[in-house]
Design a protein around this motif. Structure first.
Motif, PDB file in Angstrom:
ATOM      1  N   ASP A  50       0.928  -1.005   0.030  1.00  0.00           N
ATOM      2  CA  ASP A  50       0.017   0.017   0.058  1.00  0.00           C
ATOM      3  C   ASP A  50       0.960   1.345   0.105  1.00  0.00           C
ATOM      4  O   ASP A  50       2.191   1.124  -0.077  1.00  0.00           O
ATOM      5  N   GLU A  51       0.318   2.164   0.270  1.00  0.00           N
ATOM      6  CA  GLU A  51       1.069   3.481  -0.150  1.00  0.00           C
ATOM      7  C   GLU A  51       2.095   3.700   1.084  1.00  0.00           C
ATOM      8  O   GLU A  51       3.101   4.325   0.793  1.00  0.00           O
ATOM      9  N   LYS A  52       1.738   3.535   2.298  1.00  0.00           N
ATOM     10  CA  LYS A  52       2.330   3.512   3.241  1.00  0.00           C
ATOM     11  C   LYS A  52       3.615   2.795   3.355  1.00  0.00           C
ATOM     12  O   LYS A  52       4.792   3.248   3.574  1.00  0.00           O
ATOM     13  N   GLN A  53       3.319   1.519   2.782  1.00  0.00           N
ATOM     14  CA  GLN A  53       4.682   0.585   2.391  1.00  0.00           C
ATOM     15  C   GLN A  53       5.599   1.253   1.488  1.00  0.00           C
ATOM     16  O   GLN A  53       6.872   0.991   1.593  1.00  0.00           O
ATOM     17  N   ARG A  54       4.981   1.578   0.344  1.00  0.00           N
ATOM     18  CA  ARG A  54       5.762   2.283  -0.721  1.00  0.00           C
ATOM     19  C   ARG A  54       6.699   3.346  -0.104  1.00  0.00           C
ATOM     20  O   ARG A  54       7.867   3.538  -0.582  1.00  0.00           O
ATOM     21  N   GLN A  56       7.732   3.831   3.039  1.00  0.00           N
ATOM     22  CA  GLN A  56       8.930   3.514   3.924  1.00  0.00           C
ATOM     23  C   GLN A  56      10.113   2.778   2.869  1.00  0.00           C
ATOM     24  O   GLN A  56      11.172   3.189   3.329  1.00  0.00           O
ATOM     25  N   LEU A  57       9.585   2.411   1.748  1.00  0.00           N
ATOM     26  CA  LEU A  57      10.814   1.403   1.031  1.00  0.00           C
ATOM     27  C   LEU A  57      11.405   2.677   0.359  1.00  0.00           C
ATOM     28  O   LEU A  57      12.608   2.398   0.101  1.00  0.00           O
ATOM     29  N   SER A  58      10.662   3.671  -0.276  1.00  0.00           N
ATOM     30  CA  SER A  58      11.396   4.875  -0.914  1.00  0.00           C
ATOM     31  C   SER A  58      12.420   5.543   0.109  1.00  0.00           C
ATOM     32  O   SER A  58      13.432   5.866  -0.232  1.00  0.00           O
ATOM     33  N   ARG A  59      12.070   5.517   1.245  1.00  0.00           N
ATOM     34  CA  ARG A  59      13.007   6.126   2.137  1.00  0.00           C
ATOM     35  C   ARG A  59      14.153   5.337   2.381  1.00  0.00           C
ATOM     36  O   ARG A  59      15.495   5.730   2.521  1.00  0.00           O
ATOM     37  N   GLU A  60      14.059   4.076   2.760  1.00  0.00           N
ATOM     38  CA  GLU A  60      15.256   3.251   2.891  1.00  0.00           C
ATOM     39  C   GLU A  60      15.971   2.824   1.680  1.00  0.00           C
ATOM     40  O   GLU A  60      17.263   2.755   1.973  1.00  0.00           O
ATOM     41  N   LEU A  61      15.440   2.876   0.523  1.00  0.00           N
ATOM     42  CA  LEU A  61      16.349   2.736  -0.803  1.00  0.00           C
ATOM     43  C   LEU A  61      16.632   3.978  -1.396  1.00  0.00           C
ATOM     44  O   LEU A  61      17.368   3.864  -2.398  1.00  0.00           O
ATOM     45  N   GLY A  62      16.033   5.017  -0.946  1.00  0.00           N
ATOM     46  CA  GLY A  62      16.603   6.137  -1.764  1.00  0.00           C
ATOM     47  C   GLY A  62      15.787   6.426  -3.128  1.00  0.00           C
ATOM     48  O   GLY A  62      16.617   6.910  -3.961  1.00  0.00           O
ATOM     49  N   LEU A  63      14.925   5.913  -3.140  1.00  0.00           N
ATOM     50  CA  LEU A  63      14.140   5.855  -4.624  1.00  0.00           C
ATOM     51  C   LEU A  63      12.864   6.813  -4.518  1.00  0.00           C
ATOM     52  O   LEU A  63      12.360   6.556  -3.275  1.00  0.00           O
ATOM     53  N   ALA A  64      12.408   7.248  -5.561  1.00  0.00           N
ATOM     54  CA  ALA A  64      11.164   7.935  -5.469  1.00  0.00           C
ATOM     55  C   ALA A  64      10.026   7.045  -5.400  1.00  0.00           C
ATOM     56  O   ALA A  64      10.195   5.848  -5.880  1.00  0.00           O
ATOM     57  N   PRO A  65       8.923   7.389  -4.476  1.00  0.00           N
ATOM     58  CA  PRO A  65       7.607   6.603  -4.575  1.00  0.00           C
ATOM     59  C   PRO A  65       7.116   6.217  -5.783  1.00  0.00           C
ATOM     60  O   PRO A  65       6.791   5.061  -6.091  1.00  0.00           O
ATOM     61  N   ARG A  66       7.392   6.940  -6.975  1.00  0.00           N
ATOM     62  CA  ARG A  66       6.812   6.251  -8.175  1.00  0.00           C
ATOM     63  C   ARG A  66       7.603   5.303  -8.675  1.00  0.00           C
ATOM     64  O   ARG A  66       7.238   4.632  -9.466  1.00  0.00           O
TER      65      ARG A  66
END
Length: 705
Positions: A50-54, A56-66
C-alpha cells in the motif's frame, strides 16, 4: 522491518497511473543490486504494497515513490506472463502426449493377433472406436483453443505464433473436427445447396463472455435481493394475491392486486400485445433439498434435469459463488432458452440472474429474474419477472417444492393456432409443467441410484445393476438427443416442406459425431385424449400399426426397466420378428407426467448393447433417435369419444380431450463431412412422416384430412 500484507489493489489496476505511460518502461539497470535484492524480498512477502509501505521503501532505498510503484507493477506483470507461459507449455505437452497415446493404441489394435488362430480377433466394440476417437479429438481441439485464447490475452499472440513443438506424424489418422455437436451447428465445409437457410456455419451464440464492472455487480445484487423478497411473498401468500380458478382449481394471480403491491414505474415492453403468464404449484419430490439446490445452480445439471423444457443453459458469470462452500448467497448471470417440443413454437430466450439463499436450516429459495444484459431479438420476446422455487426438506428424505412462474411475453408473430390454447392457458411454460417434470426426473434419478428397482429381464439381457445403470444412462442420452433434434433454438434453422397438411413437414440439417444428420418433424391434432394416445404408442402390440420401418412385423419386449412410479415411465428393449435386422434391438424410453408424454426409440446394434449391458461407459455408442411428443391441446374435455378412461391420467393430461402430437425422425445423410444433401434424402423423410401420420390416424379412427 515488518511490512505486513497491505492492500494496494489487484493485478495491474490498483496502482496504475496513465498520466505518464513512459514511466512504465523504466529499465532495471538504474537500480543497484542492493535495491533490487530488497525489492525482490519485499515482493515475495507482499506483491501489492500500500501507499504507506511504498513510502517506507522509498526512504530506505533512496528511490522516488513512483519508482517503487512502477517497479512492483512491472514485476507483477512479468510474473503473470511467466506463469501463463508455463501453463501453456504444460498443456501443449499434455495434449501432444494424449495424441501420441491415441495413435499408439490405434496402431496396436491394427497389429494385434489372436493367440488361438493367429488371425485378427473379432472385437464386438471396435465398430464405434472411430466415434470414440473423434470425440476425444474434439475435446483436445477445444482444450487447444482455450489455451490459445489465454496465450493471445496475456502474451499478445496466439499459440500458432509461438515456437513450434516437435511435429507429430499422424498420417494414419484423421483429426478433423466433428463440428459443434450438441447445438446442431458446425463449420462451413458443407455444400448444402437444397434447403434455404440450412447453413451449418457457426452462429453468433448469445452467451458469449462479457465484461462486468463492479457497478454492474452491485446493481445485480440489488436486483436479485429485491426479486427474492417479491418471490417469497408471492409463494407464501394466498388471497387476495392468488385466487382459485373455478374451471380447474389452479392458482391464478390477481394482476390488479399484484400491481398495487408491487408497482413497476415502467413496463418492460411497450407493445399493446403484451401478455402476463403467472402460475404457481407445489408438490413433493423424491430428492433432498441440498441435492436439488446443487442441480439448480449448475447449468449443465439444469439442462440434464429438464431436457424437455430447457433447450440451452449457460452460466455467463458467477458474481459471488456462495458462503462457506455452499450455494447460500450464490448469484449467477445465465442465458437460457426454454422450449415446447415442436418446431411450430419458437424458444423463449432469457438473460437471467439466478440467486440462491438459505432461509433457515432445511429451507432454500432460488429466484430467477431477467437482467437486460444485451440487445437481442427473438421470435417471441420474453421477460422473466421474479420466479423460482422454495425447497423445504422433509423428514423422510423428500422435499416439498413450491414453484412460481411469472413472465411477461410479447409475441412478435402470432402463435400457431394448434398451440394457441395451450400457450395462453399457461400450461406450455407454467409451474405445473416444471414441477411435474421435476417429480418425474427425480424418480428417474432415484431408480438410477438403487439396484433393487423393478427390472423384468425377459431374455436374460441385463446381467447386473451396473448394466441397468449403463442402460438408463444410454436411454437418457437418447431422450436428450431427441429433444435437441426438434428444438427451435437459434442454432437450428427449420425449413417447411409443403404437401402433408396445412402445417407441413419441417426439416433441418445439423452435424453430429455420427456425420450429417437430417431431422424432420411435423405436428398434428387428434380428437383423442393424451393418455390414450400415449398408451397406443407405448404398447408393443399396436406398434406394427404405426411403425413404418417394421413393415407390419410384430415386436416383443425382451427387457424392461421401470424408472418411475407411473407404469408408463420405463425403458424397454424391443425385438422385431421376421426382419433382416436380426443383429439389432430397439431401445425405447417412454415418459409421462401431468403435463405431457414422450415415446422415444432408436435401433442399436447388438455389439453396442452388449457393451452397455456389461456396465461399461455407453457415451460412445452412436444414437439417432426418433419418436413422438404428446401434449394436451389446452381445451377442456367436452366428452369426445377418445376421452381418457384411465385412472392414471391426471393434471392437464386428464383435463384435455384432444392431443397435439409431434412426430420426428432423424436420418444419417452421410458419415462424410463433405457430403451434399440431395433431394432423395428429403423426399424419403417426407414420405416417411406422411405415411406414419396417416397410419396413426387410421389406427385411432380419426379423419385423415
Amino acid at each position: 522491518m515488518d511490512y505486513g500484507n497491505g492492500g494496494g489493489g489487484s493485478g495491474s489496476g490498483g496502482d496504475h497511473d496513465s498520466s505518464d505511460p513512459s514511466r512504465l518502461r523504466k529499465p532495471y539497470h538504474r537500480h543497484t543490486a542492493h535495491q533490487i535484492q530488497l525489492l525482490e524480498s519485499m515482493f515475495k512477502e507482499c506483491p501489492h504494497p500500500d501507499e504507506k509501505q511504498r513510502l517506507q521503501l522509498s526512504r530506505e532505498l533512496g528511490l522516488a515513490p513512483r519508482q517503487i510503484k512502477f517497479w512492483f507493477q512491472n514485476r507483477r506483470t512479468q510474473m503473470k506472463a511467466q506463469h501463463e507461459r508455463a501453463d501453456n507449455s504444460s498443456l501443449r505437452t499434455e495434449n501432444d502426449k494424449i495424441r501420441c497415446e491415441n495413435i499408439a493404441i490405434r496402431e496396436a489394435l491394427k497389429n494385434i493377433i489372436c493367440p488361438s488362430c493367429g488371425g485378427p480377433p473379432v472385437s464386438e466394440d471396435s465398430y464405434f472406436d472411430d466415434h470414440k476417437l473423434r470425440m476425444e479429438n474434439a475435446q483436445l481441439k477445444e482444450e487447444l483453443d482455450r489455451v490459445s485464447s489465454i496465450a493471445a490475452k496475456y502474451i499478445g499472440r496466439p499459440i500458432s505464433q509461438l515456437p513450434p513443438v516437435q511435429p507429430l506424424h499422424c498420417s494414419s489418422l484423421d483429426f478433423r473436427m466433428g463440428g459443434f455437436d450438441g447445438y446442431g451447428v458446425s463449420g462451413p465445409s458443407l455444400d448444402l445447396d437444397l434447403l434455404p437457410g440450412s447453413s451449418l456455419s457457426m452462429p453468433n451464440l448469445p452467451f458469449q463472455p462479457v465484461a462486468i464492472s463492479d457497478m454492474d455487480k452491485s446493481l445485480m445484487s440489488d436486483i436479485a435481493a429485491n426479486a427474492m423478497e417479491e418471490m417469497l411473498r408471492l409463494l407464501q401468500s394466498n388471497e387476495p394475491l392468488w385466487i382459485k380458478s373455478t374451471n380447474d382449481g389452479r392458482d391464478v394471480l390477481n394482476l390488479e392486486t399484484y400491481e398495487r403491491i408491487f408497482p413497476r414505474p415502467n413496463a418492460h415492453f411497450k407493445s399493446p400485445n403484451v401478455r402476463i403468464e403467472a402460475s404457481r404449484d407445489s408438490g413433493f419430490v423424491i430428492m433432498n433439498g441440498l441435492a436439488l439446490v446443487d442441480m439448480f445452480m449448475d447449468s449443465n445439471k439444469w439442462v440434464e434435469l429438464f431436457p424437455t423444457i430447457v433447450s440451452i443453459a449457460k452460466t455467463i458469470e458467477v458474481i459471488p459463488s456462495g458462503m462457506m462452500g455452499t450455494h447460500n448467497g450464490s448469484l449467477q448471470l445465465m442465458y437460457e432458452e426454454l422450449q415446447v417440443l415442436s418446431p411450430l413454437l419458437p424458444t423463449r430466450e432469457f438473460y437471467i440472474l439466478r440467486y440462491c439463499q438459505q432461509i433457515e436450516q432445511g429451507l432454500w429459495a432460488i429466484v430467477n429474474v431477467s437482467y437486460d444484459l444485451a440487445q437481442f431479438a427473438s421470435q417471441c420476446r420474453s421477460h422473466r419477472l421474479p420466479s423460482g422455487c422454495l425447497i423445504q426438506d422433509m423428514p423422510n428424505g423428500y422435499s416439498k417444492v413450491t414453484w412460481l412462474e411469472h413472465v411477461e411475453i410479447e409475441d412478435k408473430t402470432p402463435i400457431h393456432r394448434l398451440y394457441r390454447d395451450l400457450v395462453h392457458s399457461g400450461l406450455a411454460f407454467g409451474a405445473e409443467r416444471w414441477l411435474a417434470t421435476l417429480q418425474r426426473m427425480c424418480e428417474r434419478f432415484a431408480c438410477l441410484m438403487v439396484s433393487n428397482t423393478s427390472t423384468r429381464d425377459l431374455g436374460g439381457v441385463i446381467p447386473s445393476p451396473d448394466g441397468k445403470r449403463s442402460m438408463m444412462k444410454l436411454a437418457q442420452r437418447m431422450v436428450t438427443n431427441f429433444c435437441t433434434s426438434i428444438s427451435t433454438s437459434n442454432s437450428h434453422r427449420w425449413t417447411t416442406l409443403s404437401g402433408l397438411n396445412e402445417v407441413g413437414v419441417q426439416v433441418t440439417v445439423h452435424k453430429s459425431s455420427n456425420g450429417i444428420v437430417l431431422s424432420a418433424a411435423t405436428t398434428f391434432w387428434l380428437p383423442v385424449s393424451p393418455q390414450n394416445v400415449f398408451n397406443f404408442f407405448k404398447d408393443e402390440r399396436t406398434r406394427p400399426q404405426w411403425d413404418v420401418l417394421s413393415n407390419g412385423n410384430a415386436v416383443q419386449e425382451v427387457a424392461h426397466i421401470a424408472n418411475g412410479s407411473h407404469p408408463g415411465n420405463c425403458i424397454s428393449f424391443l425385438q422385431a420378428f421376421n426382419t433382416s435386422h436380426s443383429n439389432m434391438l430397439i431401445l425405447q424410453e417412454s415418459c409421462i407426467d401431468s403435463s405431457g408424454s414422450l415415446v422415444v426409440y432408436c435401433p442399436v446394434d447388438l455389439p453396442a448393447i452388449n457393451v452397455a449391458m456389461s456396465g461399461e461407459d455407453p457415451s460412445y455408442i452412436p444414437l439417432l433417435p426418433s419418436g413422438f411428443t404428446i401434449s394436451p391441446d389446452g381445451q377442456p374435455d367436452q366428452g369426445r369419444e377418445g376421452a381418457s378412461t384411465s385412472s392414471s391420467a391426471h393434471g392437464s393430461m386428464a383435463r384435455s380431450g384432444g392431443s397435439l402430437i409431434t412426430v420426428a425422425f432423424q436420418i444419417l445423410v452421410s458419415s462424410l463431412p463433405s457430403a451434399k444433401l440431395n433431394m432423395d434424402s428429403v423426399t424419403t423423410v417426407n414420405n416417411l412422416i406422411g405415411t406414419t401420420v396417416q397410419q396413426i390416424k387410421g389406427a385411432l379412427n380419426c379423419p385423415s384430412s
